[in-house]
Design an enzyme around this catalytic site. Structure first.
Site, short mmCIF file in Angstrom:
data_model
loop_
_atom_site.label_atom_id
_atom_site.label_comp_id
_atom_site.label_asym_id
_atom_site.label_seq_id
_atom_site.Cartn_x
_atom_site.Cartn_y
_atom_site.Cartn_z
N LYS A 100 0.87 -1.21 0.06
CA LYS A 100 -0.07 -0.04 -0.15
C LYS A 100 0.87 1.47 -0.20
O LYS A 100 1.46 1.43 1.05
CB LYS A 100 -0.81 -0.12 1.32
CG LYS A 100 -1.98 1.40 1.26
CD LYS A 100 -2.74 1.51 2.43
CE LYS A 100 -3.29 2.86 2.51
NZ LYS A 100 -3.44 3.08 4.00
N GLY A 188 -10.35 8.66 6.05
CA GLY A 188 -11.16 9.63 6.50
C GLY A 188 -12.66 9.04 6.93
O GLY A 188 -13.58 9.74 7.39
#
Lengths: 259, 78
Positions: A100, A188
């Site tokens: 990632k 988020g």
């Protein structure tokens, strides 16, 4: 997006869950184990950090014990060079080509640095890595990352750890529409309904860390997210009704008694 | 780029391991360092002067005075 809630395919590998777990913020190996159980996640991120002889082994051991694959990240890297070296260290340490990719611009916003990110993605794709980049909610950049050879794209909903939810759902929908690799909403997310929205917008999966690990009851929240991802995915396939500006009676007008 | 390498001292050659000065015996290899630093080599990777040292080369890679070594593993994150 394939029509199978039980999993999605990244770089030829089927992930059995559309929920990817970030382990950041987890309070103990026991809590991590409980979270993995109730989340159903088959893939979880780890960071690459200096060995602390006193505490080593914990996270990897728990992931292995639960049969969860390791997705190393490059968190904390500010340049392509740092991220590429971190990915290579991760490949050596964890015997996985997957990474990632995170290359951030500054410590205050932790927002991706698009220029360094694309540079690092090109280098890592050339080296044969399976690259899942954490990116801005920018449909053009997402396409560029896909064209570079990234196996998925991971646009943010809002800054990392902010819990602000999906600030630009239109862009997330555009990214999901225009990319042919899986789109995984990352960062988020504040609560379960944000994950549902991500799936309704067309994402193939959702990655969640803070919203689970720093909640009051992490294992319970992990279960909520599992259900939320599934609900959003099913709703997306079922097809939502169009939005209208006026009411539309759901009960028939015919046969209304004259009272 | 900041030069974090330590000066050699009269006490012997030194390297930097994970940001700390560390003595190094003549002829010591990366494998020696890893085993003294963390015992089991599982889930570990080593960078020497910002280059990955593949596991297969640990036993044959000798440490040189002023090398900067990072020994890393997984931590909760992301």
């Amino acid at each position: 997006m394939n029509d199978d809630m039980t999993g999605f395919v990244v770089a030829g590998t089927t992930l059995s869950s559309r929920l990817i777990l970030g382990t950041g913020g987890i309070s103990s190996p026991d809590v991590l184990g409980a979270v993995l159980e109730s989340s159903g996640a088959s893939l979880a991120t780890v960071a690459v950090r200096r060995v602390d002889p006193a505490t080593r082994g914990g996270v990897l051991d728990v992931l292995h014990a639960h049969g969860v694959a390791v997705l190393p990240n490059t968190a904390g890297c500010f340049t392509a060079a740092e991220a590429v070296l971190t990915a290579k260290l991760a490949r050596e340490a964890f015997e996985t080509d997957w990474v990632k990719l995170e290359v951030i611009g500054d410590e205050e916003t932790l927002l991706p640095d698009a220029v360094e990110l694309l540079d690092a993605a090109e280098q890592l794709c050339d080296e044969g890595f399976v690259v899942l980049p954490y990116t801005n909610d920018d449909p053009v950049l997402a396409r560029r990352l896909e064209q570079t050879g990234c196996a998925a794209v991971m646009p943010l909903g809002a800054p990392i750890g902010s819990g602000l939810g999906i600030r630009n759902p239109h862009n997330i929908a555009l990214i999901a529409q225009r990319c042919s690799v899986p789109v995984v909403l990352d960062a988020g997310i504040g609560t379960a309904s944000d994950a549902t929205l991500a799936m309704e917008l067309g994402c193939a999966g959702v990655m969640v860390a803070t919203a689970i690990t720093r909640s009051r009851q992490p294992a319970r929240m992990a279960g909520a997210f599992r259900a939320a991802v599934e609900a959003g995915y099913e709703a997306r396939l079922a097809g939502r009704i169009p939005r209208r500006f006026s009411a539309r009676a759901s009960s028939p007008v015919e046969g209304l008694p004259d009272l | 780029m900041r030069d974090s390498r330590p000066p050699d001292t009269e006490q012997g050659a030194r390297i930097v391991v994970n940001g700390e000065p560390h003595p190094v015996a003549p002829g010591a290899t990366v494998a020696d360092l890893v085993s003294s630093w963390c015992g089991s080599p599982t889930g570990i990777a080593v960078a020497r002067n910002r280059e990955v040292v593949p596991r297969s080369e640990w036993a044959t890679t000798r440490l040189s005075p002023r090398d900067v070594v990072e020994i890393v593993t997984a931590a909760a994150g992301g």
